[in-house]
Write an enzyme that holds these catalytic residues in place. Sequence first.
Site, PDB file in Angstrom:
ATOM      1  N   TYR A  35       0.828  -1.222   0.000  1.00  9.29           N
ATOM      2  CA  TYR A  35       0.000   0.000   0.000  1.00  9.29           C
ATOM      3  C   TYR A  35       0.855   1.262   0.000  1.00  9.29           C
ATOM      4  O   TYR A  35       0.508   2.258  -0.631  1.00  9.29           O
ATOM      5  CB  TYR A  35      -0.998  -0.012   1.162  1.00  9.29           C
ATOM      6  CG  TYR A  35      -2.257  -0.754   0.761  1.00  9.29           C
ATOM      7  CD1 TYR A  35      -3.227  -0.128  -0.016  1.00  9.29           C
ATOM      8  CD2 TYR A  35      -2.441  -2.081   1.097  1.00  9.29           C
ATOM      9  CE1 TYR A  35      -4.351  -0.812  -0.445  1.00  9.29           C
ATOM     10  CE2 TYR A  35      -3.561  -2.781   0.685  1.00  9.29           C
ATOM     11  CZ  TYR A  35      -4.516  -2.145  -0.089  1.00  9.29           C
ATOM     12  OH  TYR A  35      -5.617  -2.831  -0.515  1.00  9.29           O
TER      13      TYR A  35
ATOM     14  N   ASN B 176     -12.682   4.110  -7.339  1.00 11.80           N
ATOM     15  CA  ASN B 176     -11.250   4.338  -7.166  1.00 11.80           C
ATOM     16  C   ASN B 176     -10.945   4.747  -5.726  1.00 11.80           C
ATOM     17  O   ASN B 176     -11.735   5.432  -5.091  1.00 11.80           O
ATOM     18  CB  ASN B 176     -10.772   5.435  -8.126  1.00 11.80           C
ATOM     19  CG  ASN B 176     -10.998   5.045  -9.580  1.00 11.80           C
ATOM     20  OD1 ASN B 176     -11.082   3.865  -9.879  1.00 11.80           O
ATOM     21  ND2 ASN B 176     -11.108   6.018 -10.449  1.00 11.80           N
TER      22      ASN B 176
ATOM     23  N   ASP C  30      -7.986   6.290  -5.085  1.00 12.78           N
ATOM     24  CA  ASP C  30      -6.807   7.156  -5.218  1.00 12.78           C
ATOM     25  C   ASP C  30      -7.007   8.603  -4.787  1.00 12.78           C
ATOM     26  O   ASP C  30      -6.046   9.354  -4.645  1.00 12.78           O
ATOM     27  CB  ASP C  30      -6.278   7.102  -6.664  1.00 12.78           C
ATOM     28  CG  ASP C  30      -7.334   7.459  -7.714  1.00 12.78           C
ATOM     29  OD1 ASP C  30      -8.178   8.321  -7.450  1.00 12.78           O
ATOM     30  OD2 ASP C  30      -7.282   6.853  -8.808  1.00 12.78           O
TER      31      ASP C  30
ATOM     32  N   HIS D  10     -15.294   2.209  -2.641  1.00 16.90           N
ATOM     33  CA  HIS D  10     -14.313   1.201  -2.232  1.00 16.90           C
ATOM     34  C   HIS D  10     -13.318   1.750  -1.218  1.00 16.90           C
ATOM     35  O   HIS D  10     -12.252   1.172  -1.016  1.00 16.90           O
ATOM     36  CB  HIS D  10     -13.578   0.640  -3.461  1.00 16.90           C
ATOM     37  CG  HIS D  10     -14.463  -0.231  -4.314  1.00 16.90           C
ATOM     38  ND1 HIS D  10     -14.064  -0.771  -5.510  1.00 16.90           N
ATOM     39  CD2 HIS D  10     -15.739  -0.676  -4.120  1.00 16.90           C
ATOM     40  CE1 HIS D  10     -15.061  -1.489  -6.025  1.00 16.90           C
ATOM     41  NE2 HIS D  10     -16.078  -1.439  -5.215  1.00 16.90           N
TER      42      HIS D  10
ATOM     43  N   CYS E  67      -8.913   0.975  12.234  1.00 19.45           N
ATOM     44  CA  CYS E  67      -8.464  -0.115  13.090  1.00 19.45           C
ATOM     45  C   CYS E  67      -9.088  -1.443  12.643  1.00 19.45           C
ATOM     46  O   CYS E  67     -10.269  -1.503  12.315  1.00 19.45           O
ATOM     47  CB  CYS E  67      -8.873   0.198  14.529  1.00 19.45           C
ATOM     48  SG  CYS E  67      -8.474  -1.121  15.686  1.00 19.45           S
TER      49      CYS E  67
ATOM     50  N   CYS F 272      -6.276   1.376  20.692  1.00 17.19           N
ATOM     51  CA  CYS F 272      -6.670   0.120  21.354  1.00 17.19           C
ATOM     52  C   CYS F 272      -5.595  -0.951  21.199  1.00 17.19           C
ATOM     53  O   CYS F 272      -5.780  -2.081  21.631  1.00 17.19           O
ATOM     54  CB  CYS F 272      -8.008  -0.381  20.806  1.00 17.19           C
ATOM     55  SG  CYS F 272      -7.902  -1.295  19.251  1.00 17.19           S
TER      56      CYS F 272
ATOM     57  N   SER G  88     -15.780  -1.490 -16.089  1.00 19.36           N
ATOM     58  CA  SER G  88     -16.536  -2.552 -16.738  1.00 19.36           C
ATOM     59  C   SER G  88     -17.804  -2.853 -15.960  1.00 19.36           C
ATOM     60  O   SER G  88     -18.696  -3.547 -16.441  1.00 19.36           O
ATOM     61  CB  SER G  88     -15.678  -3.809 -16.854  1.00 19.36           C
ATOM     62  OG  SER G  88     -15.135  -4.138 -15.601  1.00 19.36           O
TER      63      SER G  88
ATOM     64  N   VAL H 264     -13.097   3.169 -23.395  1.00 14.77           N
ATOM     65  CA  VAL H 264     -12.346   2.971 -24.631  1.00 14.77           C
ATOM     66  C   VAL H 264     -12.705   1.659 -25.316  1.00 14.77           C
ATOM     67  O   VAL H 264     -12.371   1.436 -26.469  1.00 14.77           O
ATOM     68  CB  VAL H 264     -10.812   3.016 -24.401  1.00 14.77           C
ATOM     69  CG1 VAL H 264     -10.365   4.426 -24.082  1.00 14.77           C
ATOM     70  CG2 VAL H 264     -10.408   2.049 -23.297  1.00 14.77           C
ATOM     71  N   GLU H 265     -13.392   0.786 -24.589  1.00 12.49           N
ATOM     72  CA  GLU H 265     -13.742  -0.500 -25.194  1.00 12.49           C
ATOM     73  C   GLU H 265     -15.106  -0.967 -24.698  1.00 12.49           C
ATOM     74  O   GLU H 265     -15.644  -0.435 -23.733  1.00 12.49           O
ATOM     75  CB  GLU H 265     -12.679  -1.554 -24.859  1.00 12.49           C
ATOM     76  CG  GLU H 265     -12.503  -1.739 -23.364  1.00 12.49           C
ATOM     77  CD  GLU H 265     -11.301  -2.600 -23.009  1.00 12.49           C
ATOM     78  OE1 GLU H 265     -10.492  -2.885 -23.897  1.00 12.49           O
ATOM     79  OE2 GLU H 265     -11.199  -2.980 -21.834  1.00 12.49           O
TER      80      GLU H 265
HETATM   81 ZN    ZN Z   1      -8.824   0.061  17.651  1.00 11.21          ZN
END
Ligand code: ZN
Length: 237
Positions: free
Chosen positions: A60, A95, A97, A112, A120, A145, A184, A209-210
Amino acid sequence: MLATLQQATRVAVITGAGMSAESGVPTFRGAGGLWRSYRPEDLATPQAFARDPQTVWEWYRWRQRLIAAASPNAGHTALAALQIVRPGWRVLTQNVDGLHQRAGNPGVLEMHGSIWRTRCVSCRRPGPTDPALDEETAPLPRCVCAALMRPDVVWFGEALDADVLAAAWTVVENAEAVIVVGTSAVVYPVAALPRAARARNVPLIEINVEDTPLTGSVTHVIRATAATALPALASQL
Ligand code: ZN
């Protein structure tokens, strides 16, 4: 299609990986998405994080650096500018980002999650933006925690945040038109959003594009990239 969009005050814009392609953000899927020898499916799961959080965090942080070096493209900018004059246009993105926000787009629904947030693994308390962006081997972030913090993104096999998904449904159910950009749209539950719009005869526009599995059921197709199609569309509204 133009007349519809000119008259529509409420438009849902659903964006996916193709939205960010011209910003130089890899999709992290397929052959080009390999990091070391891992596939995304090997790393973006709760099981992978439980087994080896260090490696998942390194991946990440590598992705964060790539995204930090990228910039919003003309498509992001066009949507952000459009929303100033058309506040009823709402972006729902798959996305993680943050490029829509960096372009200045308010109210983006990140279905997402976001690679820039942490939470956490145990108590789900939100944490700060990962402070160790530039240090691949920095200690893993921990919650007050004592449990580990994880990227606040939706992993394979995980459900979407119920509040975010409900908000996305509200936007789509009230939309007078839906535009699907660079995705898609095959992964549920997000895939259900454009199909629900079609089911109640709301114009559905695809920018890609497709061909995609959605193409056969849309009302209009714009066969172009996001960075080309969206500024052109915005200039006519
Ligand atoms: Zn926590």
